[in-house]
Scaffold this active site. Structure first.
Site, PDB file in Angstrom:
ATOM      1  N   GLU A 422     126.348 -68.467  41.556  1.00 52.19           N
ATOM      2  CA  GLU A 422     126.718 -67.049  41.474  1.00 52.19           C
ATOM      3  C   GLU A 422     128.185 -66.836  41.860  1.00 52.19           C
ATOM      4  O   GLU A 422     128.549 -65.814  42.455  1.00 52.19           O
ATOM      5  CB  GLU A 422     125.804 -66.187  42.370  1.00 52.19           C
ATOM      6  CG  GLU A 422     124.324 -66.281  42.047  1.00 52.19           C
ATOM      7  CD  GLU A 422     123.909 -65.455  40.852  1.00 52.19           C
ATOM      8  OE1 GLU A 422     124.798 -64.916  40.167  1.00 52.19           O
ATOM      9  OE2 GLU A 422     122.705 -65.362  40.590  1.00 52.19           O
ATOM     10  N   GLY A 423     129.025 -67.797  41.521  1.00 54.45           N
ATOM     11  CA  GLY A 423     130.428 -67.750  41.905  1.00 54.45           C
ATOM     12  C   GLY A 423     130.654 -68.565  43.152  1.00 54.45           C
ATOM     13  O   GLY A 423     130.247 -68.163  44.246  1.00 54.45           O
TER      14      GLY A 423
END
Length: 673
Positions: A422-423
């Site tokens: 998610e990053g």
């Protein structure tokens, strides 16, 4: 082209990166969010006070679901089996669908429960307490898998797909590729409109698609060549499409890969070969796929945080119980200050995680316009602090914590991934710094360009420009306070935080001074580093972490204000109050340490040491080391991946139907024939 992309002291490569990121993020929202205000030294009390809460009706509805869910998780859910067998049984998913967990946020008219983001994260926190694999599957299904249809789908798309994903089939999100991770704009999968305009022809490959091999609905991101209506030029933009696995040319050629943690989740590799996607399956608008993806990620970063919070809370309680009952030297190890130090830190960080997470979910529930920084901060803070808590818990349990049957090692393995997905946190730190301070940096740069000396201009040109701009009263109102701050050390006043319970005023004053320092040092670092700040990611990370810590303290202050106003008491409140006090001490110390490191650090020697190591490793033969499969410079030259003793999950279908859902012969069956 923005002011930042016109910096003179940066490389063409960095300039292109800035332009790509700005294009991906789009224009600034009309209203500046809470964390962006922190970079200006402002504290928007109205955005964090009072602490957001659900309605009584929603909370009661969610409480009933949580009671049913916890009874199942505690008595039936096969968490250990899922980890050992690397598979979530179908009956588990069926139970979750039956309870409504898989359609929790989907509106009731489409078969869901119609609950809000806060309720959804409460459910994910509970699942994360028992089984991180299941939490990730539920999160991927609803936060990103079908969220795009909920947010951007047409009414026809919602009626067609949402009842399926609410009650029957999983949904998956297809963004990452072999050569695309954090660089979401670098898609190599492509789509183009057919000559008759009826279909998008989709070609490419996706990787890391959670539940992609099991899903009935896929949200796929692909590059599309489009004409810019403003310039008339043809440009590559990302478009989002709804794809179903029964479409001809959809090949799940690898269902999963064996991994360290969250072993029950399946991450598919999917190949699209001339897939005809009906034009009515376009999500949102052509070329707006990254807006779709980034919006969905706001929700995914919260549910990821909720799962970590659940695991960290269990680890805190389990390790504390262990410390109370494990005896050494004739007394429980909880008597020793070294253990108490760990327990106190774990309690404080867990309290901060919860306060921040549900502050952000409250912002999403009330539809705040500018929340991208807050969701990123929650993801980084919860994944980092959650890892600290779980790692300390394992340390308290010692050798027994490392043993499989006590489950702590599974929680430890499961939660390491959250700093990556998610990053990646390193990317998120640069994002928090850059996006958080962008508007302030652009104002400072505009003042510098208007009133500063430019070596590329002649003395006469410089003087004419400076004198002309010095007569601009609007510019001077901004320039004089900035000059006084940067060159004379005269700082703007710290913000006042007074809309809180009087008992919290001392902590509010501490927080206000830290906000003042944060804004001041952001300006100083911009002055010290100049254009090089674009590449100084170590400095960026220090200021990003401080912004994140300030947000955590703000959320904790608001949560404690809520508890005090409600007259909270008892052992649970005493736990929270002590954790609140210790959280302030811990994070204030970390903030001050980072501020000191902005001026006195080892960054110069770090860069030299890194370059020296890079030069050395460049002399080592690639064949002795693993090389990334999509490397543009060394693909195929590395050490062969050893799979003989690792469980494999090859693909078992290549759908050849035309999209009518009829049964198709699998690739495995064809090869046997």
């Amino acid at each position: 082209m923005s002011l930042l992309s016109r910096l003179k002291g940066i490389s063409a490569q960095d300039r292109r990166m800035i332009e790509d990121i700005e294009a991906m993020l789009g224009p600034e929202p009309d209203e500046m969010g809470f964390m962006k205000n922190l970079f200006w030294g402002r504290f928007r009390e109205d955005l964090v006070f009072p602490y957001p809460e659900e309605s009584k009706e929603e909370r009661e509805k969610c409480d009933a679901l949580l009671a049913e869910l916890e009874a199942y998780l505690k008595n039936e859910h096969p968490a250990i089996l899922i980890d050992q067998e690397q598979y979530i049984p179908d009956w588990v998913l069926e139970r979750l669908f039956e309870m409504g967990v898989m359609g929790l946020t989907i509106p009731e008219e489409y078969g869901g429960l119609g609950l809000g983001v806060t309720s959804y994260n409460r459910v994910l926190e509970l699942i994360g307490r028992y089984c991180a694999s299941t939490a990730v599957v539920v999160s991927a299904h609803q936060s990103i898998g079908c969220k795009a249809i909920m947010l951007f789908g047409t009414e026809e798309q919602k009626r067609k797909y949402l009842p399926i994903v609410a009650r029957e089939k999983l949904a998956a999100f297809c963004l990452s590729e072999p050569n695309v991770g954090s660089d979401a704009a670098g898609q190599q999968t492509r789509c183009e409109l057919s000559e008759d305009g009826q279909y998008y022809i989709l070609n490419g490959e996706k990787k890391w698609s959670t539940s992609g091999a099991l899903a009935g609905v896929l949200t796929v991101m692909a590059k599309q060549r489009l004409q810019n209506p403003k310039t008339g030029k043809w440009e590559d933009r990302v478009t989002a499409l709804i794809v179903t696995p029964d479409m001809e040319g959809v090949d799940v050629f690898e269902k999963n890969r064996s991994k360290a943690g969250i072993r029950g989740t399946w991450q598919a590799r999917i190949r699209f070969t001339n897939v005809k996607v009906p034009r009515e399956n376009l999500l949102h608008k052509e070329g707006k796929g990254l807006n779709v993806a980034l919006t969905c990620l706001n929700y995914g970063r919260c549910t990821l945080s909720a799962g970590v919070l659940g695991g960290a809370t269990w680890a805190l309680e389990q390790s504390t119980k262990w410390a109370q009952t494990r005896y050494q030297f004739g007394r429980p190890i909880a008597d020793f200050e070294a253990i108490q130090q760990k327990i106190a830190k774990m309690a404080a960080l867990t309290y901060g995680m919860r306060a921040m997470l549900y502050m952000v979910t409250g912002m999403l529930d009330r539809h705040d316009q500018d929340v991208m920084l807050e969701t990123a901060a929650a993801k980084v803070f919860c994944s980092e602090m959650g890892w600290e808590v779980i790692d300390e818990a394992l340390q308290i349990m010692g050798g027994e914590g490392y043993m499989t049957e006590n489950e702590m090692e599974r929680v430890w393995r499961d939660n390491r991934i959250h700093r990556i997905v998610e990053g990646a946190n390193e990317v998120m730190q640069s994002f928090i710094f850059g996006y958080g301070g962008k508007q302030l940096a652009e104002q400072m740069l505009a003042i510098k360009q208007a009133l500063g000396w430019d070596a590329d201009q002649s003395p006469v040109e410089n003087l004419q420009r400076i004198v002309r701009n010095a007569l601009n009263p609007t510019l001077l109102r901004r320039a004089l306070p900035l000059a006084a701050e940067l060159f004379l050390g005269i700082r703007p006043q710290a913000p006042r935080i007074r809309n809180i319970h009087p008992q919290l005023w001392p902590w509010a004053d501490r927080l206000a001074r830290l906000v003042q320092q944060h804004a001041h040092y952001f300006k100083l670092v911009s002055k010290w580093e100049g254009d090089a700040i674009v590449t100084r990611q170590a400095q960026q990370a220090r200021l990003a972490d401080n912004a994140m810590y300030l947000f955590a303290l703000s959320a904790a202050l608001s949560d404690m204000d809520r508890q005090l106003r409600k007259g909270a008491s008892g052992v649970a409140f005493e736990r929270d109050w002590a954790a609140f006090e210790h959280l302030f001490d811990l994070l204030e110390i970390r903030i001050q340490q980072n501020l000191g490191l902005l001026r006195r650090n080892g960054d110069a020697s770090m860069r030299r040491a890194a370059q020296a190591m890079l030069r050395y490793v460049d002399t080592l033969p690639n064949r002795d080391y693993y090389i990334h499969e999509a490397s543009p410079v060394a693909k195929g030259t590395g050490k062969p991946v050893q799979k003989e003793h690792i469980k494999q999950f090859p693909g078992d279908r290549y759908v050849t139907t035309g999209g009518n859902g009829a049964a198709a012969e699998s690739s495995a069956a064809r090869s046997e024939a």
